[in-house]
Design a protein around this motif. Structure first.
Motif, PDB file in Angstrom:
ATOM      1  N   UNK A 144       0.823  -1.220   0.000  1.00 23.00           N
ATOM      2  CA  UNK A 144       0.000   0.000   0.000  1.00 23.00           C
ATOM      3  C   UNK A 144       0.855   1.268   0.000  1.00 23.00           C
ATOM      4  N   UNK A 145       2.116   1.141   0.437  1.00 27.95           N
ATOM      5  CA  UNK A 145       3.023   2.303   0.466  1.00 27.95           C
ATOM      6  C   UNK A 145       3.788   2.474  -0.834  1.00 27.95           C
ATOM      7  N   UNK A 146       3.647   1.552  -1.765  1.00 28.55           N
ATOM      8  CA  UNK A 146       4.324   1.707  -3.057  1.00 28.55           C
ATOM      9  C   UNK A 146       3.525   2.708  -3.882  1.00 28.55           C
ATOM     10  N   UNK A 147       4.143   3.825  -4.287  1.00 30.66           N
ATOM     11  CA  UNK A 147       3.396   4.834  -5.037  1.00 30.66           C
ATOM     12  C   UNK A 147       2.731   4.232  -6.276  1.00 30.66           C
ATOM     13  N   UNK A 148       1.440   4.500  -6.412  1.00 29.39           N
ATOM     14  CA  UNK A 148       0.710   4.031  -7.582  1.00 29.39           C
ATOM     15  C   UNK A 148       0.169   2.610  -7.485  1.00 29.39           C
ATOM     16  N   UNK A 149       0.518   1.891  -6.423  1.00 27.49           N
ATOM     17  CA  UNK A 149       0.100   0.493  -6.340  1.00 27.49           C
ATOM     18  C   UNK A 149      -1.392   0.364  -6.033  1.00 27.49           C
ATOM     19  N   UNK A 150      -1.890   1.214  -5.142  1.00 27.27           N
ATOM     20  CA  UNK A 150      -3.292   1.132  -4.721  1.00 27.27           C
ATOM     21  C   UNK A 150      -3.995   2.448  -5.050  1.00 27.27           C
ATOM     22  N   UNK A 151      -5.195   2.344  -5.579  1.00 28.79           N
ATOM     23  CA  UNK A 151      -5.997   3.514  -5.940  1.00 28.79           C
ATOM     24  C   UNK A 151      -6.015   4.535  -4.805  1.00 28.79           C
ATOM     25  N   UNK A 152      -5.723   5.768  -5.143  1.00 28.43           N
ATOM     26  CA  UNK A 152      -5.845   6.866  -4.188  1.00 28.43           C
ATOM     27  C   UNK A 152      -4.849   6.783  -3.028  1.00 28.43           C
ATOM     28  N   UNK A 153      -3.884   5.876  -3.111  1.00 30.83           N
ATOM     29  CA  UNK A 153      -2.950   5.713  -1.995  1.00 30.83           C
ATOM     30  C   UNK A 153      -3.599   5.124  -0.749  1.00 30.83           C
ATOM     31  N   UNK A 154      -4.760   4.481  -0.924  1.00 32.26           N
ATOM     32  CA  UNK A 154      -5.477   3.909   0.230  1.00 32.26           C
ATOM     33  C   UNK A 154      -4.689   2.758   0.855  1.00 32.26           C
ATOM     34  N   UNK A 155      -5.002   2.465   2.114  1.00 33.73           N
ATOM     35  CA  UNK A 155      -4.343   1.378   2.857  1.00 33.73           C
ATOM     36  C   UNK A 155      -5.282   0.878   3.944  1.00 33.73           C
ATOM     37  N   UNK A 156      -4.888  -0.180   4.624  1.00 29.17           N
ATOM     38  CA  UNK A 156      -5.769  -0.803   5.606  1.00 29.17           C
ATOM     39  C   UNK A 156      -5.507  -0.399   7.050  1.00 29.17           C
ATOM     40  N   UNK A 157      -4.834   0.732   7.263  1.00 30.30           N
ATOM     41  CA  UNK A 157      -4.482   1.130   8.635  1.00 30.30           C
ATOM     42  C   UNK A 157      -5.699   1.193   9.567  1.00 30.30           C
ATOM     43  N   UNK A 158      -6.795   1.712   9.033  1.00 30.84           N
ATOM     44  CA  UNK A 158      -8.028   1.826   9.839  1.00 30.84           C
ATOM     45  C   UNK A 158      -9.116   0.924   9.262  1.00 30.84           C
ATOM     46  N   UNK A 184     -15.547  -2.415   2.200  1.00 34.24           N
ATOM     47  CA  UNK A 184     -14.235  -2.586   2.819  1.00 34.24           C
ATOM     48  C   UNK A 184     -13.105  -2.229   1.864  1.00 34.24           C
ATOM     49  N   UNK A 185     -11.876  -2.491   2.295  1.00 38.26           N
ATOM     50  CA  UNK A 185     -10.684  -2.189   1.495  1.00 38.26           C
ATOM     51  C   UNK A 185     -10.597  -3.185   0.337  1.00 38.26           C
ATOM     52  N   UNK A 186     -10.940  -2.726  -0.862  1.00 39.82           N
ATOM     53  CA  UNK A 186     -11.002  -3.618  -2.020  1.00 39.82           C
ATOM     54  C   UNK A 186      -9.635  -3.664  -2.732  1.00 39.82           C
ATOM     55  N   UNK A 187      -8.621  -4.099  -1.981  1.00 39.43           N
ATOM     56  CA  UNK A 187      -7.290  -4.354  -2.530  1.00 39.43           C
ATOM     57  C   UNK A 187      -6.792  -3.193  -3.401  1.00 39.43           C
ATOM     58  N   UNK A 188      -6.365  -3.474  -4.614  1.00 34.50           N
ATOM     59  CA  UNK A 188      -5.760  -2.431  -5.452  1.00 34.50           C
ATOM     60  C   UNK A 188      -6.728  -1.290  -5.758  1.00 34.50           C
ATOM     61  N   UNK A 189      -8.030  -1.516  -5.548  1.00 35.45           N
ATOM     62  CA  UNK A 189      -9.028  -0.475  -5.813  1.00 35.45           C
ATOM     63  C   UNK A 189      -9.309   0.378  -4.573  1.00 35.45           C
ATOM     64  N   UNK A 190      -8.661   0.067  -3.465  1.00 38.09           N
ATOM     65  CA  UNK A 190      -8.865   0.837  -2.245  1.00 38.09           C
ATOM     66  C   UNK A 190     -10.324   0.858  -1.809  1.00 38.09           C
ATOM     67  N   UNK A 191     -10.765   1.986  -1.244  1.00 39.48           N
ATOM     68  CA  UNK A 191     -12.132   2.082  -0.724  1.00 39.48           C
ATOM     69  C   UNK A 191     -13.119   2.535  -1.787  1.00 39.48           C
ATOM     70  N   UNK A 192     -12.626   2.671  -3.008  1.00 37.77           N
ATOM     71  CA  UNK A 192     -13.442   3.187  -4.102  1.00 37.77           C
ATOM     72  C   UNK A 192     -14.539   2.208  -4.511  1.00 37.77           C
ATOM     73  N   UNK A 193     -14.274   0.917  -4.407  1.00 35.50           N
ATOM     74  CA  UNK A 193     -15.260  -0.082  -4.825  1.00 35.50           C
ATOM     75  C   UNK A 193     -15.932  -0.663  -3.589  1.00 35.50           C
ATOM     76  N   UNK A 194     -17.261  -0.630  -3.603  1.00 32.33           N
ATOM     77  CA  UNK A 194     -18.026  -1.064  -2.426  1.00 32.33           C
ATOM     78  C   UNK A 194     -18.780  -2.356  -2.713  1.00 32.33           C
ATOM     79  N   UNK A 195     -18.424  -3.411  -2.001  1.00 35.62           N
ATOM     80  CA  UNK A 195     -19.052  -4.726  -2.154  1.00 35.62           C
ATOM     81  C   UNK A 195     -20.028  -5.049  -1.021  1.00 35.62           C
ATOM     82  N   UNK A 196     -20.142  -4.178  -0.019  1.00 37.03           N
ATOM     83  CA  UNK A 196     -20.909  -4.531   1.175  1.00 37.03           C
ATOM     84  C   UNK A 196     -22.406  -4.622   0.952  1.00 37.03           C
TER      85      UNK A 196
END
Ligand code: PNW
Length: 462
Positions: free
Chosen positions: A45-59, A419-431
């Protein structure tokens, strides 16, 4: 359906298991609490460009701190099973050595909370959060990781095995191996086919080793298995080139995992395709016996089917390097927000095919669901008719497969929460439950209410 007006969903039997699924890194947050060490996803998640919007699973959904409330959501929907995963770096930091008691305590409380609300826990041991220290030692392409996984599995089983009956070793080894090591879309982001195939083999070996360990450790009957993401690969036309493209795609995505686990052999056509790419599966003597250790249940994750062509747009069946053309053909079909084609008929085809080609293994749908562009109203309510439609059609597809003989025993919607949809970050909602990431407020969507009512109806409770 056979009877006019009757919904195939209503043919699902009273014993059918109904649930929802999540995974640790996608919902828990609390990545540095109680001794947890980083996983490959924290790093990726800290690799620039790896995850949409720079999102990560910290929270993420802060589930680590809101677990009782989330269990109440499941219980209030009337579901009987909750499939969750255990974060390896939480319970065995660094991937080796003794258990981290504080990390294990979280899953201990979760299991008790579930049992107290009459929801059966279904544990997935590995849903992609490999301890970073093991990646630094070579990751899944390194054979030793399989043995580390078996040790970890035993350690979790020692803590929860008295209360958890159903265990899934791996979630979607294709994703771990190919998206993680061959295509670079997922952690750890390597792009090497040989690494991907070595990872696949060592994941399967880890599955087999862990399955044996858990069987030996069990003091009461347990159900063991693994979950594969499977899809259909149909040829666009009946031409030899298209049929070969579909065969190759099915081989690399589906049979490379199904055949060793359920038949004790790698598919020879895939072995030949890989050899043409200069890649060999690093099988050692005895590995296939371990991998084929009998399982009790096959977890099937289904999202979409694909159509394949063996010719390019100019009609040529070889590329400039003389290699066969292999191409996914996009159809003019409704799509989800992931751009995945919505093909419920293919779900029926898949399950009937599994029943035909790998008879005798009960199946549970451990994931099925869809991301859509949800529009909450002022109260945070989402009227997600598109998701209700997706789930309805796919449940009908399951019921039809059962009617055709497929032994499908349960269905878990992906996912309980946005939730955190991997490379798509929080942009994609499956809930089926909306999460407001500013307030962490949970609001069941229309689909959650529909699911609750459907389960009640099928069980004859109303
Ligand atoms: C699965 N594909 O991932 C995972 O098990 C979940 O964690 C994830 O949230 C869910 O499906 C939705 O994506 C997949 O590219 C990721 O074919 C990618 C693919 C399939 C499944």
């Amino acid at each position: 359906s056979s009877v006019a007006g009757a919904d195939p969903i209503d043919t699902l039997p009273p014993s059918f298991r109904w649930g929802v699924a999540t995974s640790s890194y996608q919902i828990e947050g609390a990545v540095a609490e109680d001794g947890r060490t980083p996983s490959i996803w924290d790093t990726f998640c800290r690799v620039p460009g790896a995850v949409h919007n720079g999102d990560h699973g910290d929270v993420a959904c802060d589930h680590y701190h809101r677990m009782p409330q989330d269990v109440a959501l499941i219980a209030d929907l009337g579901l009987d099973t909750y499939r969750f995963s255990v974060a390896w770096p939480r319970v065995q930091p660094g991937g080796r050595g003794p258990a981290n008691v504080a990390g294990l305590a979280f899953y201990d409380r979760l299991v008790d909370e579930l049992l107290g609300r009459d929801v059966e826990p279904w544990v997935t041991l590995y849903h992609w959060d490999l301890p970073q220290e093991l990646e630094d030692a070579g990751g899944w392409p390194n054979r030793d990781t399989a043995y580390r996984f078996a040790d970890y599995a035993e350690l979790v089983f020692a803590a929860l095995g008295d209360r958890v009956r159903t265990w899934t070793t791996l979630n979607e080894p294709w994703c771990s191996a190919m998206l993680g090591y061959a295509y670079g879309d997922h952690a750890p982001g390597r792009r090497n086919l040989g690494d991907g195939i070595a990872a696949a083999h060592h994941l399967l070996l880890g599955h087999g080793l862990a399955t044996r360990r858990l069987r030996e450790a069990a003091r009461s009957p347990i159900e063991l298995g693994l979950t594969l993401n499977l899809s259909t690969a149909d040829p666009e036309t009946g031409s030899a080139a298209d049929r070969d493209a579909a065969r190759a795609a099915d081989g690399l995505a589906n049979r490379l995992y199904l055949d060793p686990v359920l038949r004790g052999e790698y598919p020879q056509d895939v072995v030949a395709d890989l050899a043409a790419e200069g890649v060999r599966i690093p099988v050692e003597e005895g590995d296939l016996d371990v991998i084929a250790t009998p399982i009790d249940v096959l977890g099937v994750n289904y999202y979409f089917g694909q159509l394949h062509s063996g010719v390019d747009e100019q009609g040529r069946d070889r590329d400039d390097d003389g290699k066969p053309v292999r191409r996914v053909v996009r159809r003019d079909l409704p799509r989800t927000a992931m751009d995945w084609e919505i093909v419920p008929e293919s779900f029926t085809d898949l399950l009937v095919r599994l029943h035909r080609d790998y008879p005798g293994t009960p199946m549970v749908i451990t994931e099925n669901g869809a991301a859509f562009d949800d529009k909450p109203d002022a109260d945070g309510f989402v009227n997600d008719d598109d998701r209700v439609g997706y789930l309805t059609e796919h449940l009908r597809a399951v019921a039809r497969a059962r009617a055709a003989g497929a032994d499908v025993r349960g269905y878990f919607a992906w996912s309980l929460l946005d939730n955190f949809e991997w490379a798509y970050g929080y942009d994609k909602r499956f809930g089926i439950v909306r999460v407001d990431y500013d307030t962490q407020r949970r609001t069941p969507k229309r689909s959650a209410l529909w699911y609750r009512d459907t389960v009640r109806r099928v069980r004859g409770q109303r």
